[in-house]
Design an enzyme around this catalytic site. Structure first.
Site, PDB file in Angstrom:
ATOM      1  N   SER A  23       1.223  20.278 -36.520  1.00  0.00           N
ATOM      2  CA  SER A  23       0.440  20.828 -35.069  1.00  0.00           C
ATOM      3  C   SER A  23      -0.864  21.933 -35.925  1.00  0.00           C
ATOM      4  O   SER A  23      -1.789  21.323 -35.719  1.00  0.00           O
ATOM      5  CB  SER A  23       1.270  21.832 -33.898  1.00  0.00           C
ATOM      6  N   ARG A  27      -4.167  20.995 -36.480  1.00  0.00           N
ATOM      7  CA  ARG A  27      -6.152  22.180 -36.322  1.00  0.00           C
ATOM      8  C   ARG A  27      -6.946  22.406 -37.625  1.00  0.00           C
ATOM      9  O   ARG A  27      -8.247  22.141 -38.100  1.00  0.00           O
ATOM     10  CB  ARG A  27      -5.542  23.081 -36.234  1.00  0.00           C
ATOM     11  N   GLY A  70      -0.683  11.891 -30.799  1.00  0.00           N
ATOM     12  CA  GLY A  70      -1.487  12.431 -30.371  1.00  0.00           C
ATOM     13  C   GLY A  70      -2.793  12.712 -30.336  1.00  0.00           C
ATOM     14  O   GLY A  70      -3.598  13.184 -29.372  1.00  0.00           O
ATOM     15  N   ARG A  99      -1.014   7.312 -22.844  1.00  0.00           N
ATOM     16  CA  ARG A  99      -1.362   8.234 -23.237  1.00  0.00           C
ATOM     17  C   ARG A  99      -2.290   8.859 -22.884  1.00  0.00           C
ATOM     18  O   ARG A  99      -4.018   9.162 -23.128  1.00  0.00           O
ATOM     19  CB  ARG A  99      -1.323   8.669 -24.318  1.00  0.00           C
ATOM     20  N   SER A 146      -1.562  20.429 -23.923  1.00  0.00           N
ATOM     21  CA  SER A 146      -2.059  21.461 -23.991  1.00  0.00           C
ATOM     22  C   SER A 146      -3.533  21.425 -25.071  1.00  0.00           C
ATOM     23  O   SER A 146      -3.671  21.905 -25.997  1.00  0.00           O
ATOM     24  CB  SER A 146      -0.965  22.539 -24.675  1.00  0.00           C
ATOM     25  N   SER A 173       3.240  24.138 -22.196  1.00  0.00           N
ATOM     26  CA  SER A 173       3.012  24.317 -24.041  1.00  0.00           C
ATOM     27  C   SER A 173       2.120  25.329 -24.489  1.00  0.00           C
ATOM     28  O   SER A 173       1.393  24.959 -25.436  1.00  0.00           O
ATOM     29  CB  SER A 173       2.439  22.606 -24.763  1.00  0.00           C
ATOM     30  N   ASP A 292       9.015  19.428 -27.700  1.00  0.00           N
ATOM     31  CA  ASP A 292       9.116  18.555 -28.875  1.00  0.00           C
ATOM     32  C   ASP A 292      11.098  18.875 -28.749  1.00  0.00           C
ATOM     33  O   ASP A 292      11.105  17.829 -29.890  1.00  0.00           O
ATOM     34  CB  ASP A 292       8.507  18.740 -30.077  1.00  0.00           C
ATOM     35  N   ARG A 323      10.123   9.837 -22.752  1.00  0.00           N
ATOM     36  CA  ARG A 323      11.084  10.190 -23.709  1.00  0.00           C
ATOM     37  C   ARG A 323      12.803  10.961 -23.034  1.00  0.00           C
ATOM     38  O   ARG A 323      14.116  10.688 -23.205  1.00  0.00           O
ATOM     39  CB  ARG A 323      11.066  11.653 -24.255  1.00  0.00           C
ATOM     40  N   ARG A 366      11.202  11.297 -33.027  1.00  0.00           N
ATOM     41  CA  ARG A 366      11.838  12.065 -32.658  1.00  0.00           C
ATOM     42  C   ARG A 366      13.586  11.500 -32.040  1.00  0.00           C
ATOM     43  O   ARG A 366      13.994  12.311 -31.272  1.00  0.00           O
ATOM     44  CB  ARG A 366      11.522  12.829 -31.548  1.00  0.00           C
TER      45      ARG A 366
HETATM   46  O1  LIG Z   1      -0.470  20.879 -29.663  1.00  0.00           O
HETATM   47  C1  LIG Z   1       0.440  20.171 -30.395  1.00  0.00           C
HETATM   48  O2  LIG Z   1       0.126  20.078 -31.335  1.00  0.00           O
HETATM   49  C2  LIG Z   1       1.083  19.192 -29.606  1.00  0.00           C
HETATM   50  C3  LIG Z   1       1.275  20.333 -28.434  1.00  0.00           C
HETATM   51  C4  LIG Z   1       2.526  19.052 -27.137  1.00  0.00           C
HETATM   52  O3  LIG Z   1       1.891  18.454 -26.719  1.00  0.00           O
HETATM   53  P1  LIG Z   1       1.549  18.994 -25.451  1.00  0.00           P
HETATM   54  O4  LIG Z   1       1.049  20.313 -25.284  1.00  0.00           O
HETATM   55  O5  LIG Z   1       1.478  17.558 -24.745  1.00  0.00           O
HETATM   56  O6  LIG Z   1       2.660  19.180 -25.086  1.00  0.00           O
HETATM   57  C5  LIG Z   1       3.766  19.283 -28.903  1.00  0.00           C
HETATM   58  O7  LIG Z   1       4.804  18.041 -27.987  1.00  0.00           O
HETATM   59  C6  LIG Z   1       2.940  18.179 -29.884  1.00  0.00           C
HETATM   60  O8  LIG Z   1       3.834  17.724 -29.991  1.00  0.00           O
HETATM   61  C7  LIG Z   1       1.976  19.346 -30.543  1.00  0.00           C
HETATM   62  C1  LIG Z   2       4.535  14.700 -29.316  1.00  0.00           C
HETATM   63  C2  LIG Z   2       4.418  14.230 -30.221  1.00  0.00           C
HETATM   64  O1  LIG Z   2       2.796  14.169 -30.635  1.00  0.00           O
HETATM   65  P1  LIG Z   2       2.285  13.695 -30.382  1.00  0.00           P
HETATM   66  O2  LIG Z   2       1.501  14.139 -29.021  1.00  0.00           O
HETATM   67  O3  LIG Z   2       0.495  14.683 -31.403  1.00  0.00           O
HETATM   68  O4  LIG Z   2       1.807  12.396 -30.884  1.00  0.00           O
HETATM   69  C3  LIG Z   2       5.712  14.933 -31.091  1.00  0.00           C
HETATM   70  O5  LIG Z   2       5.045  15.467 -32.157  1.00  0.00           O
HETATM   71  O6  LIG Z   2       6.500  15.131 -30.256  1.00  0.00           O
END
Ligand SMILES: O=C(O)C1=C[C@@H](OP(=O)(O)O)[C@@H](O)[C@H](O)C1
Ligand SMILES: C=C(OP(=O)(O)O)C(=O)O
EC number: 2.5.1.19
Length: 408
Positions: A23, A27, A70, A99, A146, A173, A292, A323, A366
């Site tokens: 994460s 960024r 994501g 998604r 988020s 989040s 997570d 999940r 995961r």
């Molecule tokens: O901003 C980020 O780096 C993340 C935000 C989270 O997603 P959500 O905000 O959709 O819960 C998390 O599940 C993801 O692994 C990483």
């Molecule tokens: C949800 C996750 O990642 P992303 O949303 O970036 O695919 C994760 O790493 O659990």
């Protein structure tokens, strides 16, 4: 590649160095593309960060495939929306095409962007025609992901007048939003976050030497919390490199795993996890700030035969897989008794009579990593085991190094 984990016991004392936070890394890679003066140390070696890095150096008219990543999809949508004169197609895996990203696309288009859907409305793939955004105030729903908010915040300092973001409804989040704001502050961007309104001031360039060291990934640490929880009293695993004032919401593991008999000691840039006592018979957590680690916690509870009630899980349905459904399917395969709703999970105490099973991983790193610690209780097979590389490419090597017996 399927693997078999034989019933194992880990070394009494071991240590592991874990790669940088996925994460934080994604960024900082985007901010470095906007402000080349930024230097990054301990960058994540995850697939998600590799695709992020490659995508940021794409040329115009490129078709960029970010696979399952994501944050790369969300953050790059905002980035390329502001790259004037650059037109790209942003696509991903079949799952990524399911998604939702509508909240972010609509926010960016209201700010003056030109983003359109190439297949299903509301989801990737996207056609993005980069241009200067003309507005600087927007409001959006904050209870879905988020990542939409972080994506807007990351490009905000490069907008002529910065950005004022109003968050509607419950904020999900939230530690990830705070992580984004903290990293912006570290490079010199002034921000404020009061009464659900976030403001980001413009920043033309980053002054001086801005080297940022990425903390190791706390979500990856969760699997070693589970391993220690499922090991005999006295077992210790040292992980680096971590700090007490972490930006990562999953650092709450140090507090939550006390319920499983695991103590965390911060020692310099390491954390020492030790099984010091028996677990509590009944676990109940709200994980709205750390989604997570839900899979990790549920499987630890199964392994210890603990009653487990988790809430705040409404974002889990739109991640790498649904999940909650995946957890129910695979825990029932092993003989567990679990019920799930759209936002909660309820596991009954398990008698420890595991059925032999092959754990399906649903393209979700995961799922593979959360179930692996059960090899301390029973033999199990994991399907498509290299799915772990999305966030933790060396996961299986690290497990072998502390005593897991794994057959490919
Ligand atoms: O901003 C980020 O780096 C993340 C935000 C989270 O997603 P959500 O905000 O959709 O819960 C998390 O599940 C993801 O692994 C990483
Ligand atoms: C949800 C996750 O990642 P992303 O949303 O970036 O695919 C994760 O790493 O659990």
């Amino acid at each position: 590649m399927n693997i078999k984990l034989l019933k194992s016991q880990i070394k009494t004392v071991s240590s592991i160095t874990i790669t940088g936070s996925k994460s934080e890394s994604n960024r900082l890679l985007l901010l470095q593309a906007l402000y080349p003066e930024i230097k990054i140390e301990n960058l994540s070696n995850s697939d998600d960060s590799v695709v992020m890095s490659k995508a940021l150096s794409s040329n115009s008219n490129a078709v960029i495939d970010i696979h399952h990543a994501g944050t790369a999809m969300r953050f790059l949508t905002a980035f390329f929306a502001t790259q004037e004169g650059k037109e790209v197609t942003l696509t991903g895996s079949q799952r990524m095409k399911e998604r939702p990203i509508q909240i972010l696309v609509e926010a960016l288009n209201q700010l003056g962007a030109n983003i359109s859907y190439l297949e299903n409305s509301g989801c990737p793939p996207l056609l993005i025609k980069g241009k200067a955004l003309t507005q600087n105030k927007i409001s959006l729903k904050a209870n879905v992901s988020s990542q939409y908010i972080s994506a807007l915040l990351l490009i905000a300092p490069k907008l002529e007048q910065g950005l004022e973001l109003t968050l509607n409804g419950e904020i999900t989040s939230i530690p990830y939003i705070n992580m984004t704001l903290n990293l912006l502050n570290q490079i010199g961007v002034e921000t404020s976050f009061k009464n659900n309104v976030i403001t980001v001031n413009p920043l033309k360039s980053v002054s001086g030497d801005k080297t940022i060291v990425v903390e190791s990934d706390w979500s990856s640490a969760s699997y070693f919390y589970s391993i220690v929880a499922l090991s005999p009293i006295g077992t210790q695993v040292e992980l680096s490199s971590y700090k007490q004032d972490s930006l990562q919401g999953d650092s709450v593991l140090a507090e939550l795993y006390q319920a499983f008999g695991v103590k965390t000691v911060f020692k310099g840039l390491s954390i020492v996890l030790e099984k010091t006592s028996q677990h509590q018979p009944d676990i109940a957590f709200n994980l709205v700030k750390s989604p997570d680690i839900a899979q990790t916690i549920a499987v630890t509870a199964l392994g210890l035969g603990v009653k487990c009630d988790l809430e705040g899980l409404h974002t889990l349905k739109i991640k790498e897989t649904d999940r909650l459904v995946a957890l129910k399917n695979e825990i029932e395969k092993l003989g567990g008794d679990i019920e799930v709703t759209n936002e909660t999970l309820h596991l009954k105490p398990f008698d420890g009579n595991f059925k032999l099973a092959t754990i399906q991983t649903y393209n979700d790193h995961r799922m593979a990593m959360a179930f692996a610690p059960l090899a301390l209780k029973t033999e199990l097979k994991i399907e498509d085991a290299m799915v772990v590389s999305k966030s933790y490419p060396t996961f299986w090597d690290d497990l072998k190094s502390i005593g897991f017996q794994i057959n490919q």
